[in-house]
Design a protein around this motif. Structure first.
Motif, PDB file in Angstrom:
ATOM      1  N   ALA B 154     -33.238 -48.407  19.499  1.00 35.23           N
ATOM      2  CA  ALA B 154     -32.634 -48.458  20.831  1.00 35.23           C
ATOM      3  C   ALA B 154     -31.141 -48.730  20.801  1.00 35.23           C
ATOM      4  O   ALA B 154     -30.425 -48.324  21.712  1.00 35.23           O
ATOM      5  N   GLY B 239     -33.535 -39.175  26.173  1.00 36.01           N
ATOM      6  CA  GLY B 239     -33.171 -40.419  26.851  1.00 36.01           C
ATOM      7  C   GLY B 239     -33.741 -41.657  26.187  1.00 36.01           C
ATOM      8  O   GLY B 239     -33.409 -42.765  26.577  1.00 36.01           O
ATOM      9  N   GLY B 240     -34.607 -41.485  25.212  1.00 32.25           N
ATOM     10  CA  GLY B 240     -35.310 -42.615  24.624  1.00 32.25           C
ATOM     11  C   GLY B 240     -34.634 -43.165  23.398  1.00 32.25           C
ATOM     12  O   GLY B 240     -33.561 -42.692  23.037  1.00 32.25           O
ATOM     13  N   PRO B 241     -35.234 -44.108  22.695  1.00 30.87           N
ATOM     14  CA  PRO B 241     -36.464 -44.782  23.099  1.00 30.87           C
ATOM     15  C   PRO B 241     -36.273 -45.650  24.350  1.00 30.87           C
ATOM     16  O   PRO B 241     -35.206 -46.215  24.503  1.00 30.87           O
ATOM     17  N   GLY B 242     -37.288 -45.709  25.159  1.00 34.93           N
ATOM     18  CA  GLY B 242     -37.148 -46.359  26.458  1.00 34.93           C
ATOM     19  C   GLY B 242     -36.158 -45.570  27.281  1.00 34.93           C
ATOM     20  O   GLY B 242     -36.308 -44.362  27.443  1.00 34.93           O
ATOM     21  N   ILE B 243     -35.120 -46.251  27.751  1.00 39.13           N
ATOM     22  CA  ILE B 243     -34.081 -45.537  28.496  1.00 39.13           C
ATOM     23  C   ILE B 243     -32.747 -45.693  27.782  1.00 39.13           C
ATOM     24  O   ILE B 243     -31.698 -45.476  28.362  1.00 39.13           O
ATOM     25  N   MET B 246     -30.264 -42.642  27.788  1.00 38.71           N
ATOM     26  CA  MET B 246     -30.278 -41.833  29.003  1.00 38.71           C
ATOM     27  C   MET B 246     -28.850 -41.601  29.496  1.00 38.71           C
ATOM     28  O   MET B 246     -28.013 -42.484  29.421  1.00 38.71           O
TER      29      MET B 246
END
Lengths: 429, 293
Positions: B154, B239-243, B246
C-alpha cells in the motif's frame, strides 16, 4: 468568380469530411448487399472467453450454426471477466446490447433485467419443453425475477479448496474438517517448509469476495444474512461480519507478501507448479490446472466454523448462462437453444472441462475422474451460496473487497470496514 | 468584399469548431447537468437532487486519497519531467554529445511512441514480486532487502505507478526542450564563452531564461496530465491495494461504470474539470503565455 469557385470547393470538402465520419453504416450496407443477395439476419454475440479453449469452442459452434443456417451471420465479440462487466454496462446504458450474451446469475442478471432491455424467456421455455426440460430446473433460480426467467443457465460451478494430494501425504496432513483443522494444516505445512502454504491473487477483488461470501455464509445467521443482502433492509451490524473479516485476515497471513501483488491466474500457476499446497478455486479451473502441471488434485469444501450459525456444508457457487436482448431476432433464440443443447453441453465439457447445467451432462465419457469428483461434491452439497459480489449491492461488495486487500496489507481493521459498509448502505436506502 | 474575406476563414474553422463542440464542449455541459441527477445506467429515469453530490464530494474518503495521489503525481512529475528533462535536453544539446545525441534522443523518445497499455503490462512484469526484473536486479546488486511486492504494497504502489509514468513521458518533454534550446541564438553562448563562463553558469544564465516559455508550457502539460491520469493506475493496480493508488479519474470511472452511480461520477468529473481548469488558468496567468508582448 474564382472566389466563388474556391468557396464551393471548400463547402464540398467540408461536407465530405463530415459525411465520411457519420456514414460508416451507409457506406458498407450496399457492399454487403451486393455480396449476399439473400436476406441475411445478423446476430451480435458477446461472451467473456477470449482465452482458450473456450474461444475456439465458440468459434467452432458459430461456424456449425452458420453452416446449418445459411441466412444467419453471427458477429462475435469477447472480452475477459472484469472488462466484460464494465463493457456490458456501457452497452446496456446506450441501448447497444448484443442479441445474445453471457451473464452471471443473481444481482448481475437482476441489474441487467432492471434496464427493461432483456427478453423474458418464459414463452420460449414453455413452448419448447423438448429443449428446456434438459436443463436443471434449480439452476434457473438465479435468472428468475418476479416470476419471469431472463436467462438460460449453461455452466454450474462451485468453489472449494484444491489441495495437492502428494504434498498432504508426504507431510502426513489430514484433510481439514473444521476451520481449526485448516489452520493446523497450514501451520504444519509452514513448518514443513512451505512459506506460503495458501495463496491467492488478491489484486483480483472478486477472489476476495469469494472468500468473504463463504465465510459470512458459514458464520452469520441465514435470516440476518438474507436481510443484509437485500439493500432496502440491509444493516450489517451483526458481530459475525467482524469475526468473518478476522478469519479472512488470518488466512491472508498464510499467503505471504506476494498475494496482494499477483492475480488469481498467477496464484493458480503457482498451485499447478506444485509450489503451493492449497488454493481456493472454482471447479471451472480443474482443466486449467491439469493443463499446466501434473498436480494430484484433491478437493475439500470450505471447512465448518465453530459457532457459525449458517449451513456448515453449503457450497459457494452459481451458474452462468445466456441472455437475450429484448429486440433479438428469432434466429437468436434458435442459436440460444443450439448453445444449450445436450450435444453442445457434452462437447463443451469435454473441450473445456467445466461442468454444465444439462441433466446428466457429466459422465465418464466427457469428464475425467477429477471433474466427476467435483461434480459429485456439487450435486451432494446441502445448499448453495451465491458469489458474494453477485449477492449484495456492488457498492457494498466494493468496500468489502477493497477492505479485504487492505486487511491483507494491514492498513485497516475489520471494524473500520464494517463501519464504512454501514454508512454505504444508509446512503443506498 | 469585406464579407467574403470574413467568410472564408470561418469556413476553414467550421469543421474544427463543429468537432470541438460535439465532442468537447457539449459533453462538458452535459456532464455538469448530469451531476445534479441521481441515475443508473440500467434505468431510464433520472431524479433531480440538486447539489447533494457536490456536498458528498467533501465527505468522500476515496476522493481525498485520490486527490492526494494526483498531487503526488503532479509534484513528482514536475520535478522529474520538467527539471530533469531540461537538464537532459541541455546535456544532449551540448557539444560533447553531438555525435551520440541523435541515438540518445531516439532511445529517450521510444517510450513516448509505445501505447500506455503495452507499457503498463510491461511494467507489471518488471514489478512482479517473484520473477520481476526490478527485484531480480536488486538481488543481483546485493540489495535484496529492498525487494518488495511493489504494486501490492500500500505504501509503494502509487510511487511504482508514478515511476512508470516518468519513464514514459520524460522523452516527450525532453524533445520539447531540445527544440527550444536549438532556437537559442548561438552567439549568446559564444559571448559567454569568451567571457569565461562555465557550463553551469551558461545553463542558469542563458538556457533557463531562454526556454522559460517552454518550461511553463511543460509544467502546464505535466500538471494537467497528472490531474487526469487514468491508464497507468487503472491497468497496473486498479487503484489498489485497497484505495492506496486510486486517482480521481479511476475513482470517477469506477463510480460510473462499476458502482453504477452515474450522477456522482459526473460530479467527480466536474471536480476534475474545475481543478484542471484552475491549474491551467493560474499557469497561463503566471507565465503570461498567450499575451502579445
Amino acid at each position: 468568380m474564382k472566389k466563388i469557385l474556391s468557396l464551393l470547393t471548400l463547402l464540398v470538402l467540408v461536407t465530405l469530411v463530415l459525411t465520411a465520419c457519420s456514414s460508416d453504416k451507409g457506406a458498407t450496407t450496399p457492399a454487403n448487399a451486393s455480396v449476399n443477395n439473400k436476406d441475411v439476419v445478423e446476430i451480435d454475440f458477446f461472451h467473456r472467453w477470449p482465452n482458450e479453449p473456450r474461444k475456439s469452442f465458440y468459434d467452432q459452434k458459430i461456424a456449425e450454426f452458420q453452416e446449418a443456417h445459411p441466412n444467419v451471420k453471427i458477429n462475435v465479440d469477447s472480452v475477459l471477466n472484469d472488462s466484460y462487466k464494465e463493457k456490458i454496462r456501457v452497452l446496456v446504458s446506450n441501448d447497444g446490447l448484443p442479441d445474445i450474451f453471457s451473464s452471471w446469475s443473481h444481482s448481475f442478471a437482476e441489474n441487467l433485467v432492471s434496464s427493461d432491455r432483456i427478453m423474458s424467456l418464459n414463452d420460449v421455455i414453455s413452448e419448447d419443453t423438448a429443449w428446456s426440460s434438459n436443463i436443471m430446473e434449480s439452476q434457473f433460480d438465479g435468472f428468475t425475477f418476479n416470476d419471469a426467467t431472463y436467462g438460460v443457465p449453461f455452466t454450474v460451478d462451485g468453489k472449494a479448496f484444491f489441495y495437492n494430494k502428494s504434498i498432504f501425504e508426504e507431510n502426513n496432513i489430514q484433510v481439514p474438517k473444521t476451520y481449526d483443522d485448516l489452520i493446523d494444516a497450514l501451520d504444519s505445512l509452514q513448518k514443513a517448509g512451505y512459506e506460503t502454504p495458501l495463496v491467492e491473487g488478491l489484486t483480483n477483488t472478486w477472489a476476495i469476495s469469494h472468500y468473504l461470501g463463504t465465510i459470512f455464509q458459514r458464520i452469520v445467521d441465514p435470516e440476518i444474512l438474507a436481510q443484509d443482502y437485500t439493500t432496502p433492509t440491509a444493516k450489517f451490524t451483526d458481530e459475525g461480519y467482524i469475526k468473518g473479516l478476522e478469519i479472512f485476515q488470518e488466512l491472508t497471513s498464510y499467503m505471504g507478501e506476494v498475494s496482494t501483488a499477483i492475480d488469481h491466474e498467477a496464484a493458480r500457476n503457482m498451485f499447478a507448479a506444485g509450489e503451493v499446497p492449497i488454493l481456493y478455486m472454482q471447479f471451472a479451473e480443474v482443466k486449467m490446472v491439469q493443463d499446466i502441471g501434473d498436480v494430484n488434485i484433491g478437493f475439500f469444501n470450505f471447512p465448518s466454523i465453530d459457532g457459525g450459525k449458517g449451513d456448515q456444508t453449503a457450497l459457494t457457487g452459481a451458474p452462468e448462462g445466456w441472455m437475450l436482448s429484448k429486440n433479438a431476432p428469432p434466429e437468436a433464440v434458435e442459436f440460444l437453444k443450439f448453445l444449450t443443447s445436450p450435444e453442445t453441453a457434452m462437447e463443451f465439457t469435454k473441450a473445456d472441462g467445466q461442468l454444465n447445467a444439462i441433466k446428466g451432462g457429466i459422465t465418464e465419457e466427457n469428464a475425467n475422474p477429477t471433474s466427476l469428483e467435483a461434480y459429485d461434491i456439487l450435486l451432494d452439497s446441502s445448499s448453495t451460496a451465491v458469489w458474494f459480489d453477485n449477492a449484495v449491492d456492488i457498492n457494498v461488495a466494493d468496500i468489502f473487497m477493497r477492505g479485504g486487500q487492505s486487511l491483507a496489507t494491514k492498513q485497516i481493521t475489520p471494524a473500520e470496514i464494517l463501519k464504512e459498509v454501514q454508512q454505504a448502505v444508509q446512503k443506498l436506502q | 468584399m469585406l464579407k467574403r474575406i470574413k467568410l472564408v476563414p470561418m469556413l476553414f474553422l467550421l469543421p474544427t469548431l463543429l468537432f470541438l463542440g460535439v465532442f468537447v464542449y457539449i459533453p462538458i455541459v452535459q456532464n455538469f447537468f448530469n451531476s445534479f441527477f441521481d441515475f443508473s445506467v440500467f434505468s431510464q429515469t433520472k431524479e433531480f437532487i440538486g447539489f447533494r453530490y457536490f456536498k458528498e464530494l467533501f465527505e468522500d474518503k476515496i476522493l481525498m486519497t485520490s486527490f492526494a495521489n494526483n498531487i503526488k503525481y503532479a509534484v513528482i512529475s514536475v520535478i522529474f519531467q520538467v527539471f530533469f528533462a531540461l537538464i537532459l535536453a541541455t546535456i544532449l544539446e551540448d557539444k560533447l554529445f553531438r555525435r551520440i545525441a541523435p541515438t540518445l534522443r531516439v532511445i529517450y523518445f521510444i517510450p513516448v511512441m509505445i501505447s500506455i497499455s503495452v507499457i503498463a503490462l510491461l511494467f507489471s512484469f518488471i514489478y512482479n514480486p517473484q520473477m520481476g526484473l526490478l527485484n531480480s536486479f536488486l538481488e543481483l546488486i546485493g540489495l535484496e532487502s529492498l525487494a518488495k511486492p511493489w504494486l501490492g504494497n500500500a505504501t509503494t504502489a502509487i510511487y511504482a505507478v508514478i515511476a512508470m509514468s516518468q519513464w514514459q513521458s520524460v522523452g516527450f518533454i525532453t524533445m520539447l526542450f531540445i527544440v527550444a534550446i536549438q532556437k537559442i541564438p548561438k552567439d549568446l553562448y559564444e559571448a559567454a564563452d569568451i567571457d569565461g563562463a562555465g557550463r553551469i553558469r551558461m545553463f542558469f544564465n542563458i538556457t533557463v531564461p531562454q526556454v522559460k516559455e517552454t518550461m511553463f508550457v511543460n509544467v502546464l502539460i505535466t500538471v494537467t496530465g497528472s490531474m487526469l491520469v487514468f491508464n497507468e493506475p487503472y491497468i497496473l493496480t486498479n487503484g489498489g491495494p485497497g484505495i492506496s493508488s486510486m486517482t480521481l479519474s479511476v475513482h470517477m470511472y469506477q463510480l460510473g461504470f462499476i458502482k453504477d452511480n452515474m450522477g456522482y461520477a459526473s460530479a467527480v468529473a466536474t471536480l476534475i474539470f474545475v481543478v484542471t481548469a484552475i491549474f491551467a488558468l493560474i499557469q497561463i496567468k503566471v507565465s503570461g503565455t498567450g499575451k502579445d508582448e
